[in-house]
Design an enzyme around this catalytic site. Structure first.
Site, PDB file in Angstrom:
ATOM      1  N   THR A   1       1.475  -4.791   4.289  1.00 16.10           N
ATOM      2  CA  THR A   1       1.337  -5.484   5.490  1.00 16.10           C
ATOM      3  C   THR A   1       0.521  -6.478   5.835  1.00 16.10           C
ATOM      4  OG1 THR A   1      -1.128  -4.491   5.849  1.00 16.10           O
ATOM      5  CG2 THR A   1       0.807  -3.111   6.515  1.00 16.10           C
ATOM      6  N   ASP A   2      -0.094  -7.487   4.527  1.00 19.84           N
ATOM      7  CA  ASP A   2      -1.051  -8.031   4.897  1.00 19.84           C
ATOM      8  C   ASP A   2      -0.577  -9.580   4.792  1.00 19.84           C
ATOM      9  OD1 ASP A   2      -3.339  -6.781   4.318  1.00 19.84           O
ATOM     10  OD2 ASP A   2      -3.470  -7.743   1.994  1.00 19.84           O
TER      11      ASP A   2
ATOM     12  N   THR B   1       0.793  -0.879  -0.511  1.00 26.98           N
ATOM     13  CA  THR B   1       0.024  -0.630  -0.351  1.00 26.98           C
ATOM     14  C   THR B   1       0.967   1.338   0.096  1.00 26.98           C
ATOM     15  OG1 THR B   1      -1.633  -1.454   1.320  1.00 26.98           O
ATOM     16  CG2 THR B   1      -1.555   1.122   1.138  1.00 26.98           C
TER      17      THR B   1
ATOM     18  N   ASP C   1       1.287  -6.537  -4.521  1.00 29.11           N
ATOM     19  CA  ASP C   1       0.317  -6.228  -3.278  1.00 29.11           C
ATOM     20  C   ASP C   1       0.442  -7.724  -2.496  1.00 29.11           C
ATOM     21  OD1 ASP C   1      -1.532  -7.026  -1.813  1.00 29.11           O
ATOM     22  OD2 ASP C   1      -3.082  -5.884  -2.930  1.00 29.11           O
ATOM     23  N   SER C   2       1.498  -7.649  -1.496  1.00 31.03           N
ATOM     24  CA  SER C   2       1.498  -8.631  -0.414  1.00 31.03           C
ATOM     25  C   SER C   2       1.030  -9.569  -0.278  1.00 31.03           C
ATOM     26  CB  SER C   2       2.462  -8.336   0.870  1.00 31.03           C
ATOM     27  OG  SER C   2       1.464  -8.061   1.266  1.00 31.03           O
TER      28      SER C   2
ATOM     29  N   THR D   1       2.595 -10.339  14.103  1.00 29.22           N
ATOM     30  CA  THR D   1       1.698 -10.299  13.734  1.00 29.22           C
ATOM     31  C   THR D   1       0.496  -9.576  13.522  1.00 29.22           C
ATOM     32  OG1 THR D   1      -0.535 -12.460  13.677  1.00 29.22           O
ATOM     33  CG2 THR D   1       0.350 -10.815  15.983  1.00 29.22           C
TER      34      THR D   1
ATOM     35  N   THR E   1      -1.387 -23.006  18.403  1.00 29.87           N
ATOM     36  CA  THR E   1      -2.669 -22.706  18.878  1.00 29.87           C
ATOM     37  C   THR E   1      -3.351 -21.384  17.834  1.00 29.87           C
ATOM     38  OG1 THR E   1      -4.235 -21.636  21.085  1.00 29.87           O
ATOM     39  CG2 THR E   1      -1.490 -21.701  20.674  1.00 29.87           C
ATOM     40  N   GLN E   2      -5.058 -21.296  18.048  1.00 29.99           N
ATOM     41  CA  GLN E   2      -5.830 -20.649  18.035  1.00 29.99           C
ATOM     42  C   GLN E   2      -5.876 -19.255  18.338  1.00 29.99           C
ATOM     43  OE1 GLN E   2      -9.803 -22.308  16.457  1.00 29.99           O
ATOM     44  NE2 GLN E   2      -8.771 -23.614  15.549  1.00 29.99           N
ATOM     45  N   CYS E   3      -5.222 -18.931  19.450  1.00 35.02           N
ATOM     46  CA  CYS E   3      -5.843 -18.477  20.151  1.00 35.02           C
ATOM     47  C   CYS E   3      -3.815 -17.653  20.448  1.00 35.02           C
ATOM     48  CB  CYS E   3      -4.975 -18.520  22.113  1.00 35.02           C
ATOM     49  SG  CYS E   3      -6.655 -19.658  22.727  1.00 35.02           S
TER      50      CYS E   3
HETATM   51  N1  ASP Z   1      -2.672  -5.690   0.731  1.00 34.44           N
HETATM   52  C1  ASP Z   1      -2.385  -4.795   0.780  1.00 34.44           C
HETATM   53  C2  ASP Z   1      -0.296  -5.583   0.811  1.00 34.44           C
HETATM   54  O1  ASP Z   1      -0.156  -5.688   1.955  1.00 34.44           O
HETATM   55  C3  ASP Z   1      -1.887  -4.427   2.053  1.00 34.44           C
HETATM   56  C4  ASP Z   1      -0.810  -3.372   2.741  1.00 34.44           C
HETATM   57  O2  ASP Z   1      -0.058  -3.308   2.175  1.00 34.44           O
HETATM   58  O3  ASP Z   1      -1.593  -2.109   4.011  1.00 34.44           O
HETATM   59  O4  ASP Z   1       0.458  -5.405  -0.083  1.00 34.44           O
END
Ligand code: ASP
Length: 340
Positions: free
Chosen positions: A93-94, A16, A61-62, A164, A275-277
């Site tokens: 960020t993804d 992004t 786009d990640s 995360t 774990t899912q937690c």
């Molecule tokens: N979809 C974007 C990515 O991961 C989201 C981002 O960068 O915040 O490349």
């Protein structure tokens, strides 16, 4: 004002941060490097280390990231390692936490900061968080204190393989629920020193990853053994992460699920229990719904994040360790990814 004492490379991989509105959603903008440098020059921030800016050949786009992208990023860093005092990797960020984890395993015992950052809002927007994140990341590199792979976001510095993405839209998108922040804009660095990694022998290895090597399967109420059956009859993967309940529990009334896990273990497929937690980890001996996992040779993932366990399994398989070596190494911390 720039600090020319330190030489930093900014490696742009996509995300992004470098996107613009296309009318049909965000797309990467042309010549982001020039736009970025102009924005930094105009920003009038204090003490930014001097940097060079390079982009990967194909920006993504990640959300489109595949494990082979880790090889491309790792190879680029490896090639340029001796030329810089540290690296800022601009990333979407993804899947940033996955890439940070993978880099921490590929660059064990590193002696320079590798800081991943990005933004929730593109740099070209007035309300963007990009400049704050990038300037902070550059300052973390210039300080030369956090010599590991970290994520710098919204004023926090987090261990990369403990991080995360916890919020989809808010600016404080990342956290490390099982490890205190390594640093933050407002906390005393000396306090944070206790979280620095112990000295480990340098081992830089950037393998070629097999996209199909690791499967992730989440346990849910009513999960049927047939669903597992189909999955295990395919031979394309070498390891499976089961995301279980609480301390590592799976349903044990339906024993066919357990038989299938046993077959997987016998076939040499590594099964890791996560774990899912969000907070805490797996302890397979607490409940009988967990202890049978131990009996079946399922490896406890302790308090590793899904991202760290996934990247670590990929790394170990790509390095061609045997399945018993992989199982044993999953339990050992390479880069602070799991609590003792
Ligand atoms: N979809 C974007 C990515 O991961 C989201 C981002 O960068 O915040 O490349």
């Amino acid at each position: 004002m720039t600090d020319s004492q330190h030489k930093v490379l900014i490696l742009y991989t996509g995300g992004t941060i470098g996107m613009k509105d296309s009318g049909e959603g965000f797309v990467p903008m042309d010549n982001f490097g020039d736009f970025f440098k102009r924005k930094i020059d105009e920003s009038d921030r204090l003490s930014i280390p001097s940097f060079e800016f390079k982009s990967l050949d194909s920006l993504i786009d990640s959300a489109n990231l595949v494990p082979m992208n880790w090889t491309f990023i790792g190879q680029r860093l490896l090639k340029l390692w001796d030329d810089y005092d540290g690296f800022v990797v601009l990333h979407g960020t993804d899947t940033m936490a996955y890439t940070a984890s993978a880099l921490s395993f590929m660059f064990q015992g590193l002696n320079k900061p590798v800081v991943l950052t990005g933004s929730q809002i593109p740099l070209c927007k007035n309300e963007s968080d990009a400049l704050d994140n990038v300037v902070h990341a550059l300052q973390v590199v210039a300080e030369q204190k956090i010599n590991e792979v970290s994520i710098c976001f919204d004023g926090k510095v987090l261990r990369g393989n403990r991080s995360t993405k916890v919020k989809s839209a808010a600016l404080d998108a990342f956290n490390s629920p099982n490890l205190p922040w390594l640093n933050a804009k407002d906390i005393d660095t000396e306090t944070a020193d206790i979280f620095l990694l112990p000295n480990v022998t340098r081992q830089f290895l950037v393998p070629e990853f097999d996209c199909n090597a690791v499967l992730v399967l989440q346990i849910y109420p009513g999960i049927s053994a047939q669903a597992f059956e189909g999955i295990f009859s395919s031979n394309s993967f070498k390891a499976i992460i089961i995301q279980t309940y609480g301390m590592g529990n799976t349903p044990n009334i339906d024993s066919s699920l357990l038989r299938i896990l046993k077959r997987a273990a016998e076939a040499g497929i590594i099964v890791v229990n996560i774990t899912q937690c969000m907070v805490g980890g797996v302890n397979q001996s607490t409940y009988s719904t967990g202890s049978h996992m131990q009996d079946l040779g399922v490896v406890s993932g302790g308090d590793m994040t899904l991202e760290a366990a996934f990247a670590k399994l990929h790394y170990l398989i790509a390095c061609q360790y045997t399945s018993s070596q992989v199982k044993q190494k999953m339990l050992t911390a390479f880069a602070g990814e799991i609590s003792p």
